[in-house]
Design a protein around this motif. Structure first.
Motif, short mmCIF file in Angstrom:
data_model
loop_
_atom_site.label_atom_id
_atom_site.label_comp_id
_atom_site.label_asym_id
_atom_site.label_seq_id
_atom_site.Cartn_x
_atom_site.Cartn_y
_atom_site.Cartn_z
N GLY A 545 0.82 -1.21 0.00
CA GLY A 545 0.00 0.00 0.00
C GLY A 545 0.85 1.26 0.00
O GLY A 545 0.56 2.23 -0.70
N VAL A 546 1.94 1.25 0.80
CA VAL A 546 2.87 2.38 0.79
C VAL A 546 3.49 2.55 -0.59
O VAL A 546 3.60 3.66 -1.12
N LEU A 547 3.93 1.43 -1.18
CA LEU A 547 4.51 1.49 -2.52
C LEU A 547 3.51 2.04 -3.52
O LEU A 547 3.87 2.83 -4.41
N GLY A 548 2.26 1.64 -3.39
CA GLY A 548 1.24 2.13 -4.31
C GLY A 548 1.08 3.63 -4.24
O GLY A 548 0.92 4.31 -5.27
N ILE A 549 1.11 4.20 -3.04
CA ILE A 549 0.98 5.67 -2.91
C ILE A 549 2.19 6.36 -3.54
O ILE A 549 2.06 7.37 -4.25
N TYR A 550 3.40 5.83 -3.27
CA TYR A 550 4.59 6.41 -3.91
C TYR A 550 4.48 6.35 -5.43
O TYR A 550 4.79 7.32 -6.14
N LYS A 551 4.05 5.22 -5.93
CA LYS A 551 3.97 5.05 -7.38
C LYS A 551 2.93 5.98 -7.98
O LYS A 551 3.18 6.60 -9.03
N CYS A 552 1.75 6.10 -7.34
CA CYS A 552 0.71 6.99 -7.85
C CYS A 552 1.19 8.44 -7.86
O CYS A 552 0.98 9.19 -8.82
#
Length: 912
Positions: A545-552
């Motif tokens: 989930g953290v990675l997803g926010i960074y990626k977005c």
């Protein structure tokens, strides 16, 4: 346009005046505010109906007003009869209380001008709705003119009338006696109510015995308002002066016929010969034609035929009519159930409300909004019923306009927004959040809707939190940015950090990732990304989930992460997370893919920046190297303008244009503030130099020489004397006029100063070498300086004259023992066409070259100054600056002795 406004104004004024005059002085006005005239009804349509409100409670009411001016044409006895009949009908209605009878809110009040009483809110009479507009305001209200009855309204309305008659006949033992369209009133909700008890007849027997009704004989001479409507009366009322409950059922049959036939009764009665008309009517009823009933629905046609029967015993009673299959319509049953809800318990109500969403789409919108919705919202006072009622209310809200929602639904929903128990209320609201945010005004969203969402995020129930987090992204675009930034996001972050549920934490991160696009870039960088580093959990789902926010954030075109943040915070955090032992291979690869993308973009951005800095530095060097040249070109352009040098001007202008063309390229570079200030100052200096006026030479008219004979011997002697008396300390500077000779010795002014010419000596132009030319054989051994020699003869030449004076007459004065040199040979040689003269010599006139050979190797003047630095070698020299008389005797300081010795030798030869 003005005429329309005037017409509208007059109409409003007239209506207001009529209303004021009708009600003025009536005691009803003490407690109620009377509004506009909306309808008419009652016997003979004599009652005007106004909307109104109670002053103390602001409760909406209808005000019935009878204006006594309507009966002024009658005699006093008839007037009194009419007034008494109307008062009796209202008083009887006031005593009766039933859902199918019109409810009186304030009893009848009489004044000198009118009768008035107040009832529940009213829309119109059934007669108005079916096209009878007597005693209505002009123009007829649009809502009445365009009103059309739906089938479900007709069925349930007739059922309501039947139920009302059943109450009168069975409960009160009363015959209405004048049931007709004008005595049926549609209230604000659309329910059909009975009024007009002016001619009602009560039973004379005790309540437990068979009712018996006494009927009055028809009196044709009475005013119409003192008699019932004959078109709806049963034949026995007129012909046999008898009536009972069956007489009202006959009237019901005529009403049913009129409803399905646009308000037309079965027969038209001649009121002047009522008995003959009813005798004829009796024959027609005995053999009723089927064509007379063809507009009545087939399922009720037989029942209407029975109601219109000549024999009263054949007519069905009111209780039987309420049970006919015609009234078993699902819509009519639904409406009937709503009217009897107060008799049901919560279990029965809940079962009914659960099935109601299946029925609502089948009902007309007007019926749903004005009949069903008020019944539903009345259940909001019962918290246990709210979870069953609320879905139906929101379903109706979806079909309403925004104005209808704000006016009819939102006032009842506002208290429900604040209810926290039972929890199903929050779930239902969250599922319909898009509807609430779309139709609720912004102020109510801020005060009622969003606080409910915040309470859901803080609810102790994990299921509520999960549902709220899953639903928020679906309506995030409808939330105002300040509310999202200051209230919603902090609560989502708090839910993520404080919860012990992994599902809530993951849903919080997913929710944040989905609403990032609605946030500001720097808010995400300053608030969201640092929050990710505070999450203590290391479960793989949380890390992804953290990675997803960074990626977005990194890949979104509106957001993005600056390379400084990437290098200092984002990449170190992601790298530390990527090596967590809980991640599997696919999850690790996902981390590395994002990290590589970040590194690639950071490398590209920083490389581009360095290239730009390098290009800017090169451009600054280029500018600094050409700034001096640019200013020199501007000054040279001014010189060319002064001396008329076309080729030089073109060259300077060409360079200036080149520099100006390169200016936009300089401007395109991203320079620092100091560099831009320095560049602006240089451009300002260049612009000032360009704007200086050109120095054009002024032409001075030469003095016309006087033609007189000269004593050559005296001239030579004077020259000898002047040569001997010259002083080298402070010689006078000769003036220069076209055609005169120029002194070759330097002035006592220091070499670097040009103050005598009025120009700035620091302009940076070279003085030596100007005007140099290759030596020629005719210039006394190739002496190449432009410095003129002393003028011993003080001879003047006319402007533009190139002829050498003839001195052959003096040849005889020389002695014969020496080689004779003619004075013609001593004259300055003419320039050959191929010889190039300096522009300043050509402009100032012919200068005499040196006459002695020893001058070849001595181009320096006094004090070591080069001979080229003279008035003719000075580019700022202008002839108009020197206006002294011509031909002052001068002497070259560097070669004065040699010049004088040569002249003495010649004089010795001349005079022996």
């Amino acid at each position: 346009m003005e005429s329309m406004l005037n017409k509208l104004k007059s109409t409003v004024t007239k209506v207001t005046a009529d209303m004021t005059s009708a009600v003025m002085g009536n005691p009803v006005t003490r407690e109620f505010e009377v509004g506009r005239h909306i309808a008419s009804g009652g016997p003979g349509m004599c009652w005007r109906i106004y909307n109104g409100t109670k002053k103390s409670t602001k409760q909406e009411v209808a005000v019935f007003v009878f204006d006594k001016k309507m009966v002024e044409k009658y005699q006093k006895f008839d007037k009194d009869q009419i007034i008494e009949s109307l008062k009796r009908g209202v008083q009887q209605l006031t005593r009766l209380r039933h859902p199918r009878l019109l409810t009186v809110q304030h009893p009848l009040e009489e004044s000198r001008d009118c009768l008035a009483f107040c009832t529940e809110p009213v829309f119109a009479s059934l007669s108005n709705v079916l096209g009878q507009w007597d005693n209505l305001p002009s123009p007829v209200p649009t809502d009445i003119k365009d009103y059309k009855l739906y089938d479900v309204e007709t069925k349930y309305g007739l059922l309501q009338i039947s139920e009302g008659l059943s109450f009168l006949h069975s409960g009160v033992k009363m015959v209405h006696g004048n049931l007709c369209l004008e005595n049926v009133i549609l209230n604000k909700s659309g329910a059909w109510k009975i009024m007009g008890f002016d001619f009602s007849i009560s039973s004379t027997n005790p309540s437990d015995a068979e009712p018996k009704y006494s009927c009055k004989e028809w009196e044709p001479n009475l005013p119409p308002l003192c008699l019932p409507n004959p078109e709806y009366l049963a034949p026995e009322y007129i012909l046999s002066v008898s009536c009972d409950a069956a007489s009202d059922m006959y009237s019901l049959g005529v009403v049913m016929h009129a409803v399905f036939n646009e308000g037309k009764p079965v027969f038209q009665v001649n009121k002047h010969d009522i008995f003959k008309s009813f005798s004829r009517q009796l024959d027609q009823l005995s053999r009723l034609s089927p064509t007379m009933l063809n507009k009545i629905p087939e399922e009720v046609r037989e029942h209407v035929k029975m109601l219109l029967s000549v024999t009263p015993n054949v007519r069905p009673d009111a209780d039987q009519m309420t049970k006919i299959p015609f009234f078993d319509d699902v819509g009519a049953v639904t409406l009937a159930y709503f009217d009897s809800l107060f008799q049901r318990d919560n279990l029965q109500k809940s079962q009914f409300y659960k099935n109601l969403p299946k029925v609502l789409p089948k009902l007309p919108k007007r019926v749903v909004v004005y009949r069903i919705l008020p019944a539903l919202t009345s259940e909001f006072v019962n918290p246990d019923m709210v979870p069953f009622v609320l879905p139906n209310v929101l379903l109706i809200a979806e079909e309403c306009t925004k104005d209808e929602y704000v006016r009819l639904i939102l006032p009842d929903l506002s208290p429900v927004f604040k209810q926290q128990e039972p929890v199903q209320i929050l779930l239902i609201f969250l599922q319909k959040m898009d509807l609430l945010l779309t139709k609720t005004p912004p102020e109510d969203i801020k005060n009622s809707v969003l606080p409910m969402v915040y309470r859901a995020l803080e609810a102790p129930s994990i299921q509520i939190q999960e549902l709220c987090l899953n639903i928020i992204p679906t309506f995030a675009n409808l939330i105002e940015y300040p509310s999202m930034k200051n209230a919603l996001i902090p609560r989502i972050k708090s839910a993520c950090l404080q919860t012990s549920s992994l599902a809530v934490r993951v849903n919080s991160l997913v929710c944040l990732g989905k609403i990032l696009e609605y946030l500001d870039k720097w808010y995400v960088i300053d608030e969201i990304l640092p929050f990710l580093q505070q999450i203590p959990s290391r479960e793989p789902a949380v890390l992804m989930g953290v990675l997803g926010i960074y990626k977005c954030t990194f890949s979104h075109k509106k957001l993005g992460i600056p390379k400084e943040h990437l290098a200092a915070k984002s990449l170190p955090h992601l790298v530390s997370l990527s090596i967590d032992n809980n991640l599997n291979l696919n999850q690790f690869n996902s981390f590395m893919a994002v990290i590589k993308d970040m590194l690639t973009r950071m490398e590209a951005e920083h490389k581009t920046k360095l290239e730009q800095l390098h290009s800017m530095q090169e451009q600054q060097r280029y500018q600094s190297n050409h700034s001096l040249l640019s200013s020199s070109d501007v000054v040279m352009s001014g010189i060319d303008d002064v001396f008329g040098g076309s080729s030089g001007s073109a060259g300077v202008n060409g360079k200036a244009n080149a520099n100006s063309a390169s200016a936009p390229q300089l401007n395109r570079m991203s320079l620092t503030l100091e560099e831009k200030q320095r560049l602006a100052k240089e451009q300002e200096q260049a612009a000032k130099l360009r704007n200086q006026p050109a120095l054009a030479p002024q032409s001075i008219k030469p003095t016309t020489p006087t033609t007189q004979a000269k004593d050559l011997t005296s001239c030579l002697l004077n020259n000898m004397t002047s040569l001997g008396s010259l002083s080298l300390t402070s010689p006078p500077r000769p003036g220069l006029i076209q055609g005169s000779t120029i002194s070759a010795y330097p002035s006592t002014t220091p070499m670097g100063s040009m103050a005598s010419n009025g120009y700035n000596p620091t302009m940076g132009f070279q003085t030596g070498g100007q005007g140099m030319r290759p030596p020629g054989p005719g210039l006394y051994g190739g002496m190449a300086t432009t410095t003129s020699t002393p003028n011993f003869g003080a001879l003047t030449h006319n402007q533009g004259s190139t002829n050498t004076p003839d001195m052959s007459a003096l040849d005889s004065l020389f002695t014969s023992n020496k080689p004779k040199v003619s004075l013609n040979q001593m004259a300055p040689p003419k320039l050959t066409p191929g010889t190039t003269a300096t522009p300043w010599l050509n402009q100032s006139g012919s200068a005499q070259p040196s006459q002695t050979a020893p001058m070849q190797g001595a181009p320096l003047a006094m004090g070591g100054v080069t001979s080229g630095f003279g008035m003719q070698a000075n580019p700022f020299f202008s002839p108009q600056n020197f206006s002294q008389p011509t031909a002052a005797p001068v002497m070259n300081a560097g070669g004065g002795l040699r010049h004088s010795s040569s002249v003495n030798n010649d004089l010795k030869d001349l005079f022996g």
